[in-house]
Design a protein around this motif. Sequence first.
Motif, mmCIF file in Angstrom:
data_model
loop_
_atom_site.group_PDB
_atom_site.id
_atom_site.type_symbol
_atom_site.label_atom_id
_atom_site.label_comp_id
_atom_site.label_asym_id
_atom_site.label_seq_id
_atom_site.Cartn_x
_atom_site.Cartn_y
_atom_site.Cartn_z
ATOM 1 N N MET A 198 40.819 34.850 48.989
ATOM 2 C CA MET A 198 40.219 33.842 49.855
ATOM 3 C C MET A 198 40.143 32.501 49.125
ATOM 4 O O MET A 198 40.336 31.439 49.736
ATOM 5 N N ALA A 199 39.863 32.552 47.827
ATOM 6 C CA ALA A 199 39.819 31.326 47.039
ATOM 7 C C ALA A 199 41.181 30.651 47.004
ATOM 8 O O ALA A 199 41.279 29.421 47.071
ATOM 9 N N GLU A 225 26.202 36.599 46.820
ATOM 10 C CA GLU A 225 25.851 35.205 46.600
ATOM 11 C C GLU A 225 26.620 34.622 45.416
ATOM 12 O O GLU A 225 27.120 33.499 45.464
ATOM 13 N N GLU A 226 26.727 35.397 44.339
ATOM 14 C CA GLU A 226 27.468 34.918 43.177
ATOM 15 C C GLU A 226 28.960 34.835 43.483
ATOM 16 O O GLU A 226 29.638 33.909 43.049
ATOM 17 N N TYR A 227 29.496 35.791 44.244
ATOM 18 C CA TYR A 227 30.903 35.733 44.629
ATOM 19 C C TYR A 227 31.204 34.450 45.400
ATOM 20 O O TYR A 227 32.189 33.760 45.138
ATOM 21 N N VAL A 228 30.354 34.152 46.378
ATOM 22 C CA VAL A 228 30.567 32.958 47.187
ATOM 23 C C VAL A 228 30.477 31.704 46.314
ATOM 24 O O VAL A 228 31.308 30.796 46.420
ATOM 25 N N LEU A 229 29.481 31.692 45.445
ATOM 26 C CA LEU A 229 29.240 30.510 44.617
ATOM 27 C C LEU A 229 30.353 30.287 43.596
ATOM 28 O O LEU A 229 30.936 29.199 43.509
ATOM 29 N N GLU A 230 30.652 31.316 42.828
ATOM 30 C CA GLU A 230 31.587 31.155 41.714
ATOM 31 C C GLU A 230 33.045 31.229 42.148
ATOM 32 O O GLU A 230 33.888 30.467 41.667
ATOM 33 N N ARG A 231 33.373 32.138 43.044
ATOM 34 C CA ARG A 231 34.781 32.362 43.366
ATOM 35 C C ARG A 231 35.288 31.490 44.509
ATOM 36 O O ARG A 231 36.494 31.317 44.663
ATOM 37 N N LEU A 232 34.360 30.983 45.317
ATOM 38 C CA LEU A 232 34.795 30.146 46.443
ATOM 39 C C LEU A 232 34.371 28.693 46.252
ATOM 40 O O LEU A 232 35.206 27.795 46.197
ATOM 41 N N TYR A 233 33.079 28.460 46.159
ATOM 42 C CA TYR A 233 32.594 27.090 46.150
ATOM 43 C C TYR A 233 33.055 26.313 44.915
ATOM 44 O O TYR A 233 33.456 25.155 45.007
ATOM 45 N N LEU A 293 36.660 44.064 46.068
ATOM 46 C CA LEU A 293 35.907 42.927 46.573
ATOM 47 C C LEU A 293 36.241 41.668 45.769
ATOM 48 O O LEU A 293 36.450 40.589 46.333
ATOM 49 N N GLU A 294 36.320 41.821 44.460
ATOM 50 C CA GLU A 294 36.666 40.685 43.611
ATOM 51 C C GLU A 294 38.058 40.178 43.947
ATOM 52 O O GLU A 294 38.286 38.958 44.047
ATOM 53 N N ASN A 295 39.006 41.085 44.147
ATOM 54 C CA ASN A 295 40.371 40.676 44.497
ATOM 55 C C ASN A 295 40.411 39.982 45.853
ATOM 56 O O ASN A 295 41.146 39.003 46.051
ATOM 57 N N ASP A 296 39.621 40.508 46.803
ATOM 58 C CA ASP A 296 39.590 39.899 48.135
ATOM 59 C C ASP A 296 39.065 38.473 48.077
ATOM 60 O O ASP A 296 39.575 37.574 48.759
ATOM 61 N N PHE A 297 38.044 38.253 47.273
ATOM 62 C CA PHE A 297 37.498 36.910 47.164
ATOM 63 C C PHE A 297 38.437 35.984 46.402
ATOM 64 O O PHE A 297 38.494 34.784 46.684
ATOM 65 N N GLU A 298 39.165 36.519 45.458
ATOM 66 C CA GLU A 298 40.167 35.696 44.779
ATOM 67 C C GLU A 298 41.232 35.253 45.772
ATOM 68 O O GLU A 298 41.705 34.116 45.738
#
Length: 585
Positions: free
Chosen positions: A553-554, A494-502, A546-551
Amino acid sequence: MDDEDLVDVEIAHEAPDDISDAYTSEASEFPFHRLTVVANRLSAGQPDTELRSLSSVDEEQVKLLEHQVDAAHRALFEMDGKALLADEVGLGKTIEVGMILKEMHYRETDDSVLILTPAQLAKQWQGELREKFGLDFVCNYDGEFQGFDAHDRIISSIDTAKSDRYRHSVLSRNWDVLVLDEAHYVKNEDTDRYELIDKLTYDYAFFLTATPIQNELTDLYNIVSLLRPGLFGSRETFHHYFVDNGQDTLVNRNELQQRLHQVMIRNRRAETDIDFTNREIDTRTFQPSNSERELYEAVTDYVREAYSEDRGQKLVLMMLQKEVVSSPAALKKTIRKQLDANNELTHRSELETILEKIDAIETVTKQERLFDIVEEAREHVEMGRVIVFTQFRATQQQVLESLQEQGYTTHAFHGGHSSQEKEDIVDRFREEGGVLVSTDAMSEGRNLQFCNIMVNYDLPWNPMKVEQRIGRIHRIGQKREVFVFNMALEDTIEEYVLERLYHKIDLFQQTVGELSTILTRLEDSGKGFEDEIFERLVNADSDANLENDFEAMAVDLEEQQELSEKVENFNSAVFENFDLGATDD
């Protein structure tokens, strides 16, 4: 409509090959008029071009703005029922179509109406038309939907309509009215969506898009040509006459705008008197307790392992991953249901261990922190009104019980209520104040401008759903600053989606139309936004990965946002000084 246009006639024509013929003479297409409108005119002895249904619109449900009334009038009486409504985002194109359909219904010229929308907007359209204009449509997602040949007023996702199951029945009917939302979805003539619209038969059509041009000027040609074939001549003629050097330069702009004026209506925010209030976002992340952390890690490990063995249960596993950060109650309900339904369930022992970890949680961190927000509201906001959104009924019930124990006035809203019950709930919330805890059944088709505080107790992975929630209170008619609180547990998906994407794309300052443009581009690969999030979660073999993957995607999101902004800039250049009013004869 002009008096000399009373004759019903439709002349087929070929697109002119000669450029001078194509762009120095009036369009050769004659409109096809509604017989009842003609009859009304003749009986009155003068043109009948008033919106006679306006007096029947409930002002408490919808406040009609001048530019919306003007757009509806022009679409019906100056463009003869075939118009591209291209207002900038947030100006109420849906309202304009509602007025058009209300007027046609008033004049009994809408025996069959087909509204095609993106899937995520279908139910919202249904709610808006019913509540604001008293127009009832069946939606393809309704249980009573029996097919496109069984109903006369239908709202459907365009992808359902073009599917192998329904395509034939959609095309076999002659529709009185076609409405196409997000018309830029048919910008490419090589797609099934474009082919469906091209083959549909209808008398009147209203296309909606805030971005008629998404990639190149040819997008505009394709959309307009579906509405008014021949208006721009052949594709080659159009491209040669208006585009220079691979679209680096727009030429003959005045001629282009004159042609567009026959079919397109475009209002801009700067030219209306609408004053949108500010939107303040407060994101609050909380350290989970040790027992909550252990539960989250156990569920995530289980989801990864189970998905690697059986990808067919993706939806269930995705649900578990969302529930674990929503509430122990929601997670427990789903796991208990799985265990009770299958004695031979694989990973049964892991699920039973997860249940034990749920029972070990004594205090729900989010629940405790929610009290802080609603108490602030009770102290500073009229009647302490707050809307709390959650995706899950079990979470809703747990939150309601905890608030009631603290002495708060509460209201529950979910999809299981009847239409009348929903109306009554909203009325009580307006009159009594307190906290309304709602599932996403509230996020579609409801106007709650009397409230200006909302809480995302858990966070949908689909950005469009987040904006639809916010749109219940931050919309035309809201007079106060809007406050949106986002709640998330630290170091969770939830925090990944919120902070790294939204927050990367400033999601909470975007509008539905802007988000639609960004997500449409991102999802052209065929993978949905939620699927992308889930795949990155289950495939990451460490927190760092996981952090790198979300970065990554961002970065993709940011690139699509930049492209979207470039598109809007190009749209502005094309439509700069576009004549919004009627031309003088």
